[in-house]
Design an enzyme around this catalytic site. Sequence first.
Site, PDB file in Angstrom:
ATOM      1  N   CYS A   1       0.815  -1.220   0.000  1.00 22.25           N
ATOM      2  CA  CYS A   1       0.000   0.000   0.000  1.00 22.25           C
ATOM      3  C   CYS A   1       0.843   1.264   0.000  1.00 22.25           C
ATOM      4  CB  CYS A   1      -0.933   0.008   1.206  1.00 22.25           C
ATOM      5  SG  CYS A   1      -1.932  -1.490   1.353  1.00 22.25           S
TER       6      CYS A   1
ATOM      7  N   HIS B   1      -9.260   3.973  -0.876  1.00 22.76           N
ATOM      8  CA  HIS B   1      -7.901   3.443  -0.780  1.00 22.76           C
ATOM      9  C   HIS B   1      -7.577   2.515  -1.950  1.00 22.76           C
ATOM     10  CE1 HIS B   1      -4.178   2.077   0.736  1.00 22.76           C
ATOM     11  NE2 HIS B   1      -4.594   1.072   1.491  1.00 22.76           N
TER      12      HIS B   1
END
Length: 393
Positions: free
Chosen positions: A88, A337
Site C-alpha cells: 500500500c 484506498h
Amino acid sequence: MRDVAIIGVGCTKFGEMWDRSFRDIFVEAGAKAIEDANLSGEEIEAMYVGNMSGGQFVQQEHIGSLIADYAGLARDFNIPATRVEAACASGGLALRNAVISVASGYHDVVVAAGVEKMTDVETGVTVDALASAADREWEGFMGATFPALYAMVARLHMHKYGTTRKQLAEVAVKNHRNAVHNPRAQFRNEITVDTVLNASMVADPFTLFDCSPITDGAAAVIVAPVEIARKYTDCPIYVLGAGQATDTISLHNRKDFCTFGASVAAGKRAYEQAGVGPQDIDLVEVHDCFTIAELLAIEDLGFFKKGESGPATERGETAIGGKIAVNASGGLKATGHPVGATGIKQAVECVEQLRGEAGKRQVAGAKIAMTHNVGGTGGTAVCHILSNEKRRK
C-alpha cells in the site's frame, strides 16, 4: 543534490468504477497532471508508477510499459517507465523515486503516479491479494487478514494506553466530515459515533466504518528541479524532505505492536532532511487504512505522545482548525484506498492545500504539509514534507 518541486498534479475521482478500465483511469490522472503543469508529453523524461497488484486485480503485469504506451510516451519517446511496488506504500515510494531521479540530476521532468483497479474481481480475490502484503507463511496461512492484524494492534493500544472504542470511532467521524467537501472522495457523507459503533462487526473492535474501502482510482504528480519549476507554474510546491524505512513484514517479530518503527524512522529522516519538526507541520495526510492506524501514525510521527492520540482526536485537535489537521482530504477511510494510488493522492491533496485550492476543506494559512504512506502493517513507510516556501537555509 538539486532541490525538487512539484509542478503539476492530477487525480481521478475515487470509487467503484465499473464502466472504466485500469488504463482509462491512469490516463485521466496523467493528462490532468500534464495540463496542470502546462507542459507537453515530449518534455517528460521518465515515469515511476506505483501499483501493488495489477496481476491479481486486473490480470495485468508489465505495468510500466502498459502505462507509457497508453499515455503516449512509449512509441514516440521511449521514456523509461518503471513500476514500483511496496504494497500500500507503492505510490509514496514511486514519488520518492521520482524525487531522487530529479534531485540526482539524472532527469529533469519526471512523472510519479499510482493506480489500482480493485473492483474488477470478487471480494475474496481482493482480500487474498491484500493479504499478500502481510507475511503469507506466518500470518496469511494462519488466516490472519489485515482487519484482524490491525484489530490486534488496536486491542493492545486500548489495553496499554486506555484508548477507547469511542475514540477510534471519532477518527472515522472526522474523516467522513472532511470528505464531504472533497469532490474526489468515495464517501461524501457524514456519520456519527453511533453509526460506527453499531455497524456490522468486521474484526473486534472494528466495525465496517473503522475500515477503509475497496476502491478504484489513479493519481499523478510531476516533479522538476526548482531552478526550472517556474517555467511551468507560478506556484511550485517544494519537496523539503523524503524519508523511507522498512520494518519486519510480520507483527510477531516487532519490539512493540503499538509503534510502527518504519513510520518513526521515515518521519525522522524526512524531518531531518527538511530541517523542520512536527511542530512546524500545518497538515498531515496519514495512512488510516483502519482507525487505529491514524492514531498510531500521529504518535509515531511525533504529533502526540504515545497514548495521547485518542483523547486528542476526541477533543477535536486533529480536525481542520485544530492543533494539526489530520487527513483533511477524508483520508483512506472516506476518500478511498486504491492501494497503489494512495501515496500519490496524499501528495495531490497536500499540493492543493499549499496552493490554497482545497475549497471548504482548506487548512487556513497552510505552509508546510506532510504525507505518510504505509505498506502492510508497517513493513514499509514513506514520508514526504512539502512546502509552498523554498527550502530553509
